[in-house]
Scaffold this motif. Sequence first.
Motif, short mmCIF file in Angstrom:
data_model
loop_
_atom_site.label_atom_id
_atom_site.label_comp_id
_atom_site.label_asym_id
_atom_site.label_seq_id
_atom_site.Cartn_x
_atom_site.Cartn_y
_atom_site.Cartn_z
N ILE A 14 1.08 -1.33 0.08
CA ILE A 14 0.02 0.05 0.07
C ILE A 14 0.88 1.20 0.14
N PRO A 15 0.26 2.37 -0.37
CA PRO A 15 1.14 3.65 -0.71
C PRO A 15 1.13 4.45 0.67
N HIS A 16 0.43 3.91 1.68
CA HIS A 16 0.19 4.82 3.00
C HIS A 16 1.61 4.64 3.91
N ILE A 26 -3.51 -8.26 6.88
CA ILE A 26 -4.43 -8.80 5.79
C ILE A 26 -4.60 -10.63 6.44
N LEU A 27 -5.66 -10.75 6.57
CA LEU A 27 -6.09 -12.26 7.05
C LEU A 27 -6.08 -13.16 6.08
N ASP A 28 -6.94 -12.66 4.78
CA ASP A 28 -6.95 -13.81 3.86
C ASP A 28 -7.20 -13.01 2.52
N TYR A 29 -6.98 -13.51 1.21
CA TYR A 29 -7.39 -13.00 -0.03
C TYR A 29 -7.27 -13.94 -1.27
N ASP A 30 -7.93 -13.62 -2.33
CA ASP A 30 -8.28 -14.53 -3.25
C ASP A 30 -8.09 -13.57 -4.63
N THR A 31 -7.05 -13.52 -5.30
CA THR A 31 -6.84 -12.66 -6.30
C THR A 31 -7.47 -12.92 -7.55
N ALA A 32 -7.89 -14.22 -7.58
CA ALA A 32 -8.79 -14.70 -8.84
C ALA A 32 -10.28 -14.36 -8.63
N ALA A 33 -10.73 -14.27 -7.34
CA ALA A 33 -12.17 -13.98 -6.96
C ALA A 33 -12.10 -12.31 -6.46
N TRP A 34 -11.09 -11.81 -6.57
CA TRP A 34 -10.71 -10.11 -6.09
C TRP A 34 -11.59 -10.14 -4.69
N THR A 35 -11.27 -10.77 -3.70
CA THR A 35 -11.69 -10.89 -2.38
C THR A 35 -10.41 -10.72 -1.24
N ILE A 36 -10.99 -9.85 -0.17
CA ILE A 36 -9.73 -9.74 0.76
C ILE A 36 -10.49 -9.30 2.03
N SER A 37 -9.58 -9.98 3.38
CA SER A 37 -9.95 -9.56 4.45
C SER A 37 -9.06 -8.89 5.29
N SER A 38 -9.34 -7.92 6.06
CA SER A 38 -8.06 -7.46 6.85
C SER A 38 -8.44 -7.34 8.15
N GLU A 39 -7.71 -7.09 9.29
CA GLU A 39 -7.76 -7.07 10.53
C GLU A 39 -7.07 -6.02 11.29
N THR A 40 -7.70 -5.12 12.38
CA THR A 40 -6.83 -4.15 13.10
C THR A 40 -7.54 -4.07 14.45
N LEU A 41 -6.59 -4.08 15.57
CA LEU A 41 -6.96 -4.06 16.71
C LEU A 41 -6.90 -2.49 17.07
N ILE A 69 -8.97 -2.55 0.30
CA ILE A 69 -8.93 -2.54 -1.33
C ILE A 69 -7.61 -2.13 -1.92
N SER A 70 -6.94 -1.42 -1.34
CA SER A 70 -5.53 -0.86 -1.85
C SER A 70 -4.44 -1.93 -1.80
N ALA A 71 -4.52 -2.97 -0.74
CA ALA A 71 -3.64 -3.86 -0.38
C ALA A 71 -4.05 -5.20 -1.40
N LEU A 72 -5.54 -5.26 -1.79
CA LEU A 72 -5.74 -6.31 -2.66
C LEU A 72 -4.97 -6.08 -3.94
N THR A 73 -5.16 -4.68 -4.53
CA THR A 73 -4.69 -4.15 -5.56
C THR A 73 -3.20 -4.66 -5.61
N GLY A 87 -4.29 4.92 -7.80
CA GLY A 87 -5.76 4.73 -7.76
C GLY A 87 -6.49 6.02 -7.24
N PHE A 88 -7.68 6.09 -7.45
CA PHE A 88 -8.22 7.41 -6.91
C PHE A 88 -9.87 6.75 -6.72
N ILE A 89 -10.18 7.09 -5.59
CA ILE A 89 -11.65 6.84 -5.16
C ILE A 89 -12.61 7.74 -6.04
N LEU A 90 -13.65 7.34 -6.62
CA LEU A 90 -14.41 8.20 -7.59
C LEU A 90 -15.58 8.33 -6.65
#
Length: 147
Positions: A14-16, A26-41, A69-73, A87-90
């Motif tokens: 990520i650029p941050h 990142i807990l899990d991701y699937d690049t073929a399905a374009w899915t991702i899960s993150s976790e933060t305490l 989403i940035s991490a998935l990218t 990337g820009f949020i529209l």
Amino acid sequence: MGRLIETDELLTLIPHRDKMVLIERILDYDTAAWTISSETLLSESNLFYDKTLGGMPNYVLFEFIAQTISALTGIIVRERNLPVNMGFILSVSSLEFTQPLVRVGQKVVVHARRSGEAGSVYSFEADVLVDGVQIGSGNLTVMEYKV
């Protein structure tokens, strides 16, 4: 399915930087399905922590979604050996939360999935859970700008 990605590796995706890095792993991701899960305490070191509230306002969770989403990218770019583009949020739509804030010590999990694509414009749906309970959801549309 992808593997756990901790903070040091996450920073390569990520650029941050510094206090603007809001997600921890990142807990899990699937690049073929374009899915991702993150976790933060959530901790007091979070840039948006408000001592008078004892936590962070819910609207900041939008940025948790965006960084997930940035991490998935970043993962997709790395796996496919593609050039890194900006990337820009529209737009953000249907963003709703059932609680006003997240308290210190609560675990935030974001599940995001691509729901559409039109050229270099991508739509994502996301759910936000706090301590295992869904407290929010929304849609983000982002545009990839090829540098």
